[in-house]
Scaffold this active site. Sequence first.
Site, mmCIF file in Angstrom:
data_model
loop_
_atom_site.group_PDB
_atom_site.id
_atom_site.type_symbol
_atom_site.label_atom_id
_atom_site.label_comp_id
_atom_site.label_asym_id
_atom_site.label_seq_id
_atom_site.Cartn_x
_atom_site.Cartn_y
_atom_site.Cartn_z
ATOM 1 N N GLU A 40 0.883 -1.037 -0.102
ATOM 2 C CA GLU A 40 0.050 -0.058 -0.062
ATOM 3 C C GLU A 40 0.925 1.184 0.127
ATOM 4 O O GLU A 40 2.052 1.237 0.713
ATOM 5 C CB GLU A 40 -0.851 -0.046 1.324
ATOM 6 C CG GLU A 40 -1.861 1.241 1.565
ATOM 7 C CD GLU A 40 -2.358 1.100 2.711
ATOM 8 O OE1 GLU A 40 -1.777 0.716 3.885
ATOM 9 O OE2 GLU A 40 -3.570 1.815 2.953
ATOM 10 N N LYS A 111 -9.680 2.231 -1.829
ATOM 11 C CA LYS A 111 -9.833 1.765 -0.485
ATOM 12 C C LYS A 111 -11.179 1.959 0.280
ATOM 13 O O LYS A 111 -11.540 3.340 0.236
ATOM 14 C CB LYS A 111 -8.582 2.049 0.403
ATOM 15 C CG LYS A 111 -8.539 1.366 1.827
ATOM 16 C CD LYS A 111 -7.270 1.765 2.292
ATOM 17 C CE LYS A 111 -6.988 1.165 3.699
ATOM 18 N NZ LYS A 111 -5.918 1.917 4.403
ATOM 19 N N CYS A 146 -5.109 -2.929 3.304
ATOM 20 C CA CYS A 146 -4.685 -2.733 4.883
ATOM 21 C C CYS A 146 -6.003 -2.717 5.644
ATOM 22 O O CYS A 146 -6.353 -3.974 6.107
ATOM 23 C CB CYS A 146 -4.066 -1.764 4.862
ATOM 24 S SG CYS A 146 -2.920 -1.413 6.196
HETATM 25 O O1 LIG Z 1 -5.662 -1.812 11.288
HETATM 26 C C1 LIG Z 1 -4.541 -1.808 11.613
HETATM 27 O O2 LIG Z 1 -3.880 -1.957 12.521
HETATM 28 C C2 LIG Z 1 -3.648 -1.019 10.516
HETATM 29 C C3 LIG Z 1 -4.182 -0.385 9.380
HETATM 30 C C4 LIG Z 1 -3.425 0.672 8.693
HETATM 31 O O3 LIG Z 1 -2.365 0.808 8.945
HETATM 32 C C5 LIG Z 1 -3.942 1.195 7.285
HETATM 33 O O4 LIG Z 1 -4.997 0.853 6.797
HETATM 34 O O5 LIG Z 1 -3.265 1.891 6.746
#
Ligand SMILES: O=C(O)CCC(=O)C(=O)O
Length: 266
Positions: A40, A111, A146
């Site tokens: 990402e 996203k 993510c």
């Molecule tokens: O859910 C998490 O602990 C990390 C999510 C995250 O870092 C993101 O989506 O950029």
Amino acid sequence: MRASLIQIGADEGESVESRRCRVASLVRAEAGADLVVLPELWTTGAFAYERFATEAEPLDGPTYEAMAKAASDAGVWLHAGSIPERDPEGPLYNTSLVFSPAGELVAAYRKIHRFGFDKGEAVLMGAGTELVTVSLPGTTVGVATCYDLRFPELFRGLVDAGAETIVVSAGWPERRRAHWTLLARARAVENQAYVLACGTAGTHAGVPQAGHSIVVDPWGEVLAEAGGGEEVLRVEFEPAKVGETREQFPALKDRVLGVAVPPRRD
Ligand SMILES: O=C(O)CCC(=O)C(=O)O
């Protein structure tokens, strides 16, 4: 099917342009793989909030150009991770790009679940609204990014749309690495799907990254897992195993939809 997950760092000491060139070379070096996956927001770093606007690019910007060429040079399907996308008529989005071996953009996924609660991505970017799947020879790939990993209903939606392999591109922090591994396995088991989750290495914007990109099979077995540093995680997997698992242990057929939810009592 051969997949390569390129777990790179997004160190501020490297310019975006030189990282783009470096990543393009790494993708080219995976010629012979079927599918190559990147993390990402690897141009900026997922936690480098102040760089989202300055490094944002249109869908057909420099990262698109470089990754389209790298995919066609290598002759691979390329999930090129995500970019901070500048939509001329809207907000920024955290958008993943998928290219065919001919270098054509075959999917763009904005996203859906933005991370940060009341800061960061959650306030700086808009939310996507559409699930995305891509048909590859032998498997249908669902796309997630993510924080989406925490939302099982998104994955179930991808399965309903035909996904058998789900690619998660991430910049997951080290502090919650145990959740990353647990959730990747849970999403694979409950959806009887392959999960290919590619994270970032190193530290950016002061946030140490978990690395530990992981590939899980439809039974929940870990086929391969990276360490914490930069690494190319290569794995071979058998897409037919999804159908076999779903047939031998047909739990997905036992879903009960539309269960009545009682009113909350608090
Ligand atoms: O859910 C998490 O602990 C990390 C999510 C995250 O870092 C993101 O989506 O950029």
